[in-house]
Every structure is written in C-alpha cells, then in structure tokens.
Design a protein around this motif. Structure first.
Motif, PDB file in Angstrom:
ATOM      1  N   LYS A 147      40.681  49.285 -40.682  1.00  0.00           N
ATOM      2  CA  LYS A 147      39.456  49.466 -39.904  1.00  0.00           C
ATOM      3  C   LYS A 147      39.233  50.947 -39.596  1.00  0.00           C
ATOM      4  O   LYS A 147      38.089  51.443 -39.635  1.00  0.00           O
ATOM      5  CB  LYS A 147      39.515  48.662 -38.601  1.00  0.00           C
ATOM      6  CG  LYS A 147      39.364  47.157 -38.778  1.00  0.00           C
ATOM      7  CD  LYS A 147      39.436  46.439 -37.443  1.00  0.00           C
ATOM      8  CE  LYS A 147      39.314  44.928 -37.639  1.00  0.00           C
ATOM      9  NZ  LYS A 147      37.974  44.545 -38.121  1.00  0.00           N
TER      10      LYS A 147
ATOM     11  N   THR B 117      36.099  52.509 -33.288  1.00  0.00           N
ATOM     12  CA  THR B 117      34.823  52.181 -32.649  1.00  0.00           C
ATOM     13  C   THR B 117      33.960  53.422 -32.496  1.00  0.00           C
ATOM     14  O   THR B 117      32.758  53.413 -32.798  1.00  0.00           O
ATOM     15  CB  THR B 117      35.070  51.526 -31.281  1.00  0.00           C
ATOM     16  OG1 THR B 117      35.945  50.412 -31.419  1.00  0.00           O
ATOM     17  CG2 THR B 117      33.759  51.066 -30.667  1.00  0.00           C
TER      18      THR B 117
ATOM     19  N   ASN C 217      26.480  47.193 -28.773  1.00  0.00           N
ATOM     20  CA  ASN C 217      27.158  46.739 -29.990  1.00  0.00           C
ATOM     21  C   ASN C 217      28.547  47.347 -30.097  1.00  0.00           C
ATOM     22  O   ASN C 217      29.509  46.673 -30.504  1.00  0.00           O
ATOM     23  CB  ASN C 217      26.330  47.102 -31.217  1.00  0.00           C
ATOM     24  CG  ASN C 217      25.053  46.290 -31.330  1.00  0.00           C
ATOM     25  OD1 ASN C 217      24.951  45.200 -30.765  1.00  0.00           O
ATOM     26  ND2 ASN C 217      24.077  46.818 -32.045  1.00  0.00           N
TER      27      ASN C 217
ATOM     28  N   ASN D 280      30.933  45.667 -27.571  1.00  0.00           N
ATOM     29  CA  ASN D 280      31.300  44.323 -28.037  1.00  0.00           C
ATOM     30  C   ASN D 280      32.304  44.394 -29.184  1.00  0.00           C
ATOM     31  O   ASN D 280      33.256  43.597 -29.247  1.00  0.00           O
ATOM     32  CB  ASN D 280      30.052  43.550 -28.455  1.00  0.00           C
ATOM     33  CG  ASN D 280      29.195  43.137 -27.277  1.00  0.00           C
ATOM     34  OD1 ASN D 280      29.696  42.975 -26.166  1.00  0.00           O
ATOM     35  ND2 ASN D 280      27.909  42.976 -27.500  1.00  0.00           N
ATOM     36  N   TYR D 281      32.091  45.340 -30.101  1.00  0.00           N
ATOM     37  CA  TYR D 281      33.028  45.535 -31.213  1.00  0.00           C
ATOM     38  C   TYR D 281      34.405  45.947 -30.687  1.00  0.00           C
ATOM     39  O   TYR D 281      35.441  45.422 -31.123  1.00  0.00           O
ATOM     40  CB  TYR D 281      32.472  46.610 -32.142  1.00  0.00           C
ATOM     41  CG  TYR D 281      33.393  47.019 -33.275  1.00  0.00           C
ATOM     42  CD1 TYR D 281      33.329  46.381 -34.518  1.00  0.00           C
ATOM     43  CD2 TYR D 281      34.312  48.064 -33.118  1.00  0.00           C
ATOM     44  CE1 TYR D 281      34.163  46.763 -35.561  1.00  0.00           C
ATOM     45  CE2 TYR D 281      35.146  48.447 -34.157  1.00  0.00           C
ATOM     46  CZ  TYR D 281      35.064  47.795 -35.373  1.00  0.00           C
ATOM     47  OH  TYR D 281      35.899  48.182 -36.400  1.00  0.00           O
TER      48      TYR D 281
ATOM     49  N   ALA E 173      35.662  45.420 -27.644  1.00  0.00           N
ATOM     50  CA  ALA E 173      36.281  44.311 -26.911  1.00  0.00           C
ATOM     51  C   ALA E 173      36.859  43.267 -27.853  1.00  0.00           C
ATOM     52  O   ALA E 173      37.981  42.772 -27.651  1.00  0.00           O
ATOM     53  CB  ALA E 173      35.248  43.665 -25.983  1.00  0.00           C
ATOM     54  N   GLU E 174      36.118  42.926 -28.880  1.00  0.00           N
ATOM     55  CA  GLU E 174      36.570  41.919 -29.838  1.00  0.00           C
ATOM     56  C   GLU E 174      37.870  42.342 -30.524  1.00  0.00           C
ATOM     57  O   GLU E 174      38.800  41.533 -30.674  1.00  0.00           O
ATOM     58  CB  GLU E 174      35.483  41.682 -30.884  1.00  0.00           C
ATOM     59  CG  GLU E 174      35.853  40.663 -31.953  1.00  0.00           C
ATOM     60  CD  GLU E 174      34.771  40.482 -32.992  1.00  0.00           C
ATOM     61  OE1 GLU E 174      35.056  39.896 -34.051  1.00  0.00           O
ATOM     62  OE2 GLU E 174      33.620  40.924 -32.739  1.00  0.00           O
ATOM     63  N   ASN E 175      37.936  43.600 -30.921  1.00  0.00           N
ATOM     64  CA  ASN E 175      39.127  44.069 -31.624  1.00  0.00           C
ATOM     65  C   ASN E 175      40.326  44.232 -30.698  1.00  0.00           C
ATOM     66  O   ASN E 175      41.468  43.986 -31.104  1.00  0.00           O
ATOM     67  CB  ASN E 175      38.822  45.376 -32.352  1.00  0.00           C
ATOM     68  CG  ASN E 175      38.117  45.142 -33.668  1.00  0.00           C
ATOM     69  OD1 ASN E 175      38.733  44.798 -34.671  1.00  0.00           O
ATOM     70  ND2 ASN E 175      36.791  45.286 -33.660  1.00  0.00           N
TER      71      ASN E 175
ATOM     72  N   GLU F 227      40.924  42.308 -28.072  1.00  0.00           N
ATOM     73  CA  GLU F 227      41.397  40.943 -27.841  1.00  0.00           C
ATOM     74  C   GLU F 227      42.121  40.380 -29.059  1.00  0.00           C
ATOM     75  O   GLU F 227      43.141  39.709 -28.940  1.00  0.00           O
ATOM     76  CB  GLU F 227      40.219  40.035 -27.480  1.00  0.00           C
ATOM     77  CG  GLU F 227      39.670  40.246 -26.087  1.00  0.00           C
ATOM     78  CD  GLU F 227      38.551  39.278 -25.764  1.00  0.00           C
ATOM     79  OE1 GLU F 227      37.601  39.181 -26.581  1.00  0.00           O
ATOM     80  OE2 GLU F 227      38.616  38.628 -24.705  1.00  0.00           O
ATOM     81  N   ASN F 228      41.591  40.649 -30.231  1.00  0.00           N
ATOM     82  CA  ASN F 228      42.166  40.084 -31.455  1.00  0.00           C
ATOM     83  C   ASN F 228      43.525  40.675 -31.801  1.00  0.00           C
ATOM     84  O   ASN F 228      44.406  39.979 -32.331  1.00  0.00           O
ATOM     85  CB  ASN F 228      41.218  40.299 -32.632  1.00  0.00           C
ATOM     86  CG  ASN F 228      40.004  39.406 -32.571  1.00  0.00           C
ATOM     87  OD1 ASN F 228      39.968  38.452 -31.797  1.00  0.00           O
ATOM     88  ND2 ASN F 228      38.989  39.722 -33.363  1.00  0.00           N
ATOM     89  N   HIS F 229      43.709  41.956 -31.505  1.00  0.00           N
ATOM     90  CA  HIS F 229      44.914  42.639 -31.968  1.00  0.00           C
ATOM     91  C   HIS F 229      45.954  42.913 -30.876  1.00  0.00           C
ATOM     92  O   HIS F 229      47.136  43.081 -31.189  1.00  0.00           O
ATOM     93  CB  HIS F 229      44.534  43.956 -32.648  1.00  0.00           C
ATOM     94  CG  HIS F 229      43.741  43.771 -33.899  1.00  0.00           C
ATOM     95  ND1 HIS F 229      44.293  43.276 -35.062  1.00  0.00           N
ATOM     96  CD2 HIS F 229      42.425  43.976 -34.173  1.00  0.00           C
ATOM     97  CE1 HIS F 229      43.358  43.203 -35.996  1.00  0.00           C
ATOM     98  NE2 HIS F 229      42.220  43.609 -35.481  1.00  0.00           N
TER      99      HIS F 229
ATOM    100  N   GLU G 104      45.693  41.175 -27.559  1.00  0.00           N
ATOM    101  CA  GLU G 104      45.819  39.933 -26.787  1.00  0.00           C
ATOM    102  C   GLU G 104      45.747  40.094 -25.277  1.00  0.00           C
ATOM    103  O   GLU G 104      46.218  39.233 -24.539  1.00  0.00           O
ATOM    104  CB  GLU G 104      47.143  39.236 -27.142  1.00  0.00           C
ATOM    105  CG  GLU G 104      47.274  38.865 -28.611  1.00  0.00           C
ATOM    106  CD  GLU G 104      48.582  38.163 -28.910  1.00  0.00           C
ATOM    107  OE1 GLU G 104      49.348  37.893 -27.968  1.00  0.00           O
ATOM    108  OE2 GLU G 104      48.835  37.882 -30.088  1.00  0.00           O
TER     109      GLU G 104
END
Length: 234
Positions: A39, A108, A202, A205-206, A208-210, A212-214, A216
């Motif tokens: 990424k 980001t 945007n 949100n990007y 935050a999503e990453n 949480e995903n990586h 936890e």
C-alpha cells in the motif's frame, strides 16, 4: 484530557477542518506486513498525480500550505509535512517503511496529498492544544539530541510539558512519538482548502479502515471545526 483547537488557530484559519482519529488498544507489530508495504509503494506512485505543475511550489496541494505558513512565525525552512513527502517522491526517493502505524498514515497522506501525523496519547501531560504560542515551549525533535524551543508567534501542537509538533504540522517531537510500544494514539489530518472537504473525509475513512484491518485497535473518528473545536481524547 482533551484536544482543543484554540481561538488563535481559528483566527488564522476560520475555514479549516481537522480530521481526527482516536486509535486505542492497539496491537502494534514491530514491522509492516507485505500488504501494508505494498500500500505504501502504491501510494508513492499515486502521489505523483498531484504534481502536475513544472514549478513544485505552484502545485495546488503545495501552494495552499506555503500560503498558510506565511501567516505565523516559523523556523527557517519549515514546510508542511505533505510537502516534505511529495518533495521526496518528486525526486524518485520513495517514502520507506518505518512501522505499521506510521506506514499506514504515510500511505494515506500520499494517496490524498493531505498532511497526517500521529502522537502517543499516553505520553501527553494535560490537554493537547493547537494554538499560537508565546514561545520557549521545550521541544526535542525526533532524531535530535537537544532542545529546540518554539518561537513567539509560532503555531504548534502543545501540552503542559511543551511542544508536541512544531510549526503546525512540520516536525514531531521525540517525547510523544509513535513507537513499537504505543497502545493509544491520536492521528490528525488537516485541511485548509474548502474545495477538498470530501477528500478529507475519504482520507480519514481510508485511514480508519486500514488501522482497524491491520492493527485491530478501536477507532473513533471526529472532525474538528470552528463550531466544534474540541474533543475528549482520554
């Protein structure tokens, strides 16, 4: 404990908006996995899309910050953090991996051409404020071995012990930096361009999503404006 964008900030930038993420109970890893590094690599490439002008400083995502930094006292050569990242990319010097949290917010920042930074909440003393300082706030930059106090009239993030990030979003301090032991962090993305409000959302949100995903952890998203200038962070 609160984060507060003070009146002295809004007097300079009444239309500003700060996207803020509280990221708590982080399960930090020492090194980024392959997906995070990919990424970051992709973001280094994406960032070139924002550099369309032959003169670097005339690119809109740079110029808005050059203009902003003229409104308060700065140390010579201080530049917005996104300018520093884009300058590297423009010279074919990709932004490399540091640790998972930093890599995610750098990716980001590059993807959206907005400044982003993070601090360790547990290392703050009292409220964190973004404001014009009277000067002489203690500050030791990451990688430095001496105190470099703030200037009178400088805009900085500061707490009861001193500056946290100098010249708006130019340089982070060693005292509150993100490390492998960080469990609770606050992340900032600042926007001064009224035409980029959707880009900020945007980007947050990007981010935050990453996170949480990586990593936890638990994510809370907030937006700081003149009408909503503070938020409880701990």
């Amino acid at each position: 404990m609160k984060f507060i964008a003070s009146d002295s900030f809004w007097e300079l930038f009444p239309e500003a908006e700060i996207g803020l993420i509280l990221f708590k109970d982080i399960k930090m890893e020492e090194k980024s996995n392959r997906e995070i590094r990919d990424k970051l690599d992709d973001a280094n490439e994406k960032a070139l899309d924002y550099l369309t002008k032959p003169v670097f400083s005339e690119n809109p995502v740079i110029k808005v910050w050059r203009d902003a930094f003229r409104k308060f006292k700065t140390k010579k050569g201080a530049r917005c953090s996104i300018e520093a990242l884009l300058k590297r990319v423009s010279k074919d010097k990709d932004v490399g991996s540091i640790n998972p949290l930093v890599d995610i917010y750098n990716a980001t920042s590059l993807n959206y051409a907005l400044p982003c930074g993070a601090e360790d909440i547990d290392k703050f003393s009292g409220d964190l404020k973004l404001e014009i300082t009277e000067g002489d706030d203690p500050f030791q930059a990451i990688g430095d071995d001496k105190n470099s106090p703030t200037l009178e009239g400088e805009l900085c993030y500061r707490d009861d012990k001193g500056a946290v990030c100098r010249c708006f979003n130019w340089r982070d301090g060693q005292r509150t930096m993100i490390t492998d032991q960080t469990k609770n962090a606050i992340l900032f993305m600042e926007n001064l361009d009224t035409e980029r409000k959707e880009d900020l959302r945007n980007a947050i949100n990007y981010l935050a999503e990453n996170l949480e995903n990586h990593l936890e952890g638990n994510v809370e998203i907030h937006f700081i404006t003149k009408d909503n200038p503070s938020v409880e962070i701990k």
